[in-house]
Motif scaffolding. Structure first.
Motif, PDB file in Angstrom:
ATOM      1  N   GLU A 251       0.822  -1.206   0.000  1.00 18.92           N
ATOM      2  CA  GLU A 251       0.000   0.000   0.000  1.00 18.92           C
ATOM      3  C   GLU A 251       0.858   1.259   0.000  1.00 18.92           C
ATOM      4  O   GLU A 251       0.505   2.268  -0.632  1.00 18.92           O
TER       5      GLU A 251
ATOM      6  N   LEU B 134       0.951   4.230  -2.980  1.00 18.09           N
ATOM      7  CA  LEU B 134       0.830   5.673  -2.768  1.00 18.09           C
ATOM      8  C   LEU B 134       1.835   6.441  -3.615  1.00 18.09           C
ATOM      9  O   LEU B 134       1.551   7.536  -4.118  1.00 18.09           O
TER      10      LEU B 134
ATOM     11  N   PRO C  29       0.830   5.071  -8.091  1.00 15.55           N
ATOM     12  CA  PRO C  29      -0.581   4.660  -8.112  1.00 15.55           C
ATOM     13  C   PRO C  29      -0.957   3.722  -9.256  1.00 15.55           C
ATOM     14  O   PRO C  29      -1.885   2.930  -9.119  1.00 15.55           O
TER      15      PRO C  29
END
Length: 485
Positions: free
Chosen positions: A371, A375, A378
């Motif tokens: 994750e 960020l 993307p």
């Protein structure tokens, strides 16, 4: 729902389980401790009860679906835990209430190791042996449950652990049939128990203590025949033996099967497994931190003694065994809290250890890293890999679901304990000890659970079941959808 078939299976289990009352009765006869009567009465009652369940339904042999599988697994632990309490209820020493007898039985069978009994040194040998035996049988049940049953039910990401190849990502059962799988696991479990008992005996334990403590060690249960636990023996050699076998028992038993298969011995398969490498890294880090803190506080006369205490207590707590050489609650508060938190990780999947399991923690960490990468990039595609194999998003979702359910159950149990009047430290540590199948806690439960109130004990019994049944297996029974045809 094939209720008659389920009752037939439970009746057979109870009838077979009644045989566990006979070895303690034999021990009572050999040691002439007067504890045999309760076990012979318990044998007769449990055998009769099993036959009452089985005989009227003996011809009900419908094929069980996944839904019935969940119910059978839950009934296996709840019914046998209740039957296991009968000798404690009937026995005059110790003189336990119904609640305490149930607590002790469920604690043993789920390998939690929390006890309400004090004065263990003076109890009949039959009772002491029975407590060890319950833990050993519970440990074997855990292995079969984790490796052979839960993968088929797809509980909390447990589909990872179907195996014949090294590591936790496995696609097939170890052997073509569950019966063969269970048989192979029994051989491994029994061999490790005999090796552990032999090592304890050579290190100075008598035969009774060696066998009993081997039962509790391989099951990662933590019950001892003495109030001082392993501290009674005051032996660095015995402590080291316990550490070695606790580490072996906290490794996925599927890997033991793979490493010692008929095709030869393949010890490298352990190191190739990502979960084992992470497990050993956690153990090493814990030992180092505990040792450095003990040295900085100068609690012991020499570095050798401090290292012995650090290694034993760190491994015992983090693998969720709960053995002790002394009360870790007397150490600087940082260490007891650290060791209780380490029990949340627990052992490897498919082992007798409790906790969330190392592989789930590893996957959650990898998902967190993914994750963070998303960020920054993307549009990039990142896969989570374990043992050089991509882990499906379905498994990651199941692990996240397990973690969420675990957190919810933990919060509910802790709040319920606070509502019964326990203080915050006692409630937190007792919840962790029950849900992680650890045993020892802090505050009022630092040494035993005999002084807490009856409602709290029943809540903790439920916590033990949730922890041992991997949350979802028990939680699914509370959903209305499960009971709809």
């Amino acid at each position: 729902m094939e209720y008659r078939t389920i009752i037939r299976i439970i009746g057979m289990l109870v009838a077979v389980f009644s045989a566990t009352m006979l070895p303690p009765a034999l021990i009572a006869f050999l040691y002439k401790d007067g504890g045999g009567t309760a076990f012979m009465q318990a044998f007769g009652l449990s055998l009769l009860l099993g036959l009452v369940f089985w005989y009227p339904n003996r011809r009900a042999k419908a094929e069980l679906r996944t839904r019935e599988g969940f119910l059978v697994v839950v009934l296996f632990w709840t019914v046998l835990g209740s039957i296991g309490a009968i000798p404690f209820i009937l026995s005059e020493r110790p003189d336990l209430s119904f609640t305490d007898a149930m607590f002790e039985s469920f604690s043993a069978l789920t390998t939690t190791g929390a006890t309400v009994i004090t004065g263990l040194d003076d109890l009949p040998k039959a009772i002491l042996f029975y407590r060890h035996l319950l833990q050993w049988l519970g440990g074997m049940g855990i292995i079969v449950l984790a490796v052979a049953v839960l993968p088929m039910l797809g509980v909390g990401g447990m589909q990872l652990y179907r195996c014949e190849t090294p590591g936790p990502v496995k696609d097939n059962k170890m052997t073509p049939r569950i019966a063969e799988t269970a048989k192979a696991l029994w051989y491994i479990y029994l061999t490790m128990t005999l090796a552990c008992a032999g090592a304890y005996y050579l290190a100075g334990m008598d035969s009774f203590d060696a066998i009993g403590h081997a039962f509790s060690t391989i099951a990662i249960g933590g019950f001892s025949s003495y109030d001082a636990s392993m501290g009674h023996f005051d032996s660095a050699t015995i402590n080291l033996i316990a550490v070695v076998f606790l580490l072996l028992s906290a490794v996925n038993f599927s890997l033991h099967f793979t490493a010692f298969s008929r095709r030869g011995i393949h010890l490298a398969s352990y190191w190739r497994d990502a979960e084992v490498r992470m497990f050993l890294l956690i153990q090493l880090s814990l030992v180092l931190v505990v040792f450095l803190v003990l040295m900085s506080h100068q609690l012991y006369d020499s570095p050798e003694v401090a290292l012995d205490k650090a290694v034993f207590q760190a491994v015992s707590m983090s693998t969720t065994a709960g053995f002790a050489t002394e009360s870790f609650a007397t150490w600087p508060l940082f260490l007891p809290i650290l060791l209780i938190f380490s029990s949340f990780i627990g052992g490897c999947a498919g082992s007798t250890g409790g906790g969330i399991k190392v592989v789930r923690i590893t996957l959650l960490s990898l998902q967190g890293m993914r994750e963070l990468k998303r960020l920054i990039h993307p549009r990039a595609l990142f896969s989570i890999r374990l043992n050089n194999k991509a882990v499906s998003d379905r498994v990651i979702d199941a692990v996240w679901g397990f973690f969420a359910a675990y957190t919810l159950v933990f919060a509910l149990i802790m709040v319920a304990l606070l509502a019964t009047g326990l203080d915050d430290i006692t409630a937190f540590s007792a919840t962790a000890a029950s849900l992680n199948n650890l045993g020892p806690g802090l505050g009022e439960v630092a040494s035993h659970y005999g002084e807490i109130n009856a409602p709290a004990k029943w809540i903790l019994v439920l916590g033990m079941l949730f922890g041992r049944l991997e949350i979802f297996t028990l939680l699914v029974l509370f959903t209305p959808t499960f009971w709809k045809s």
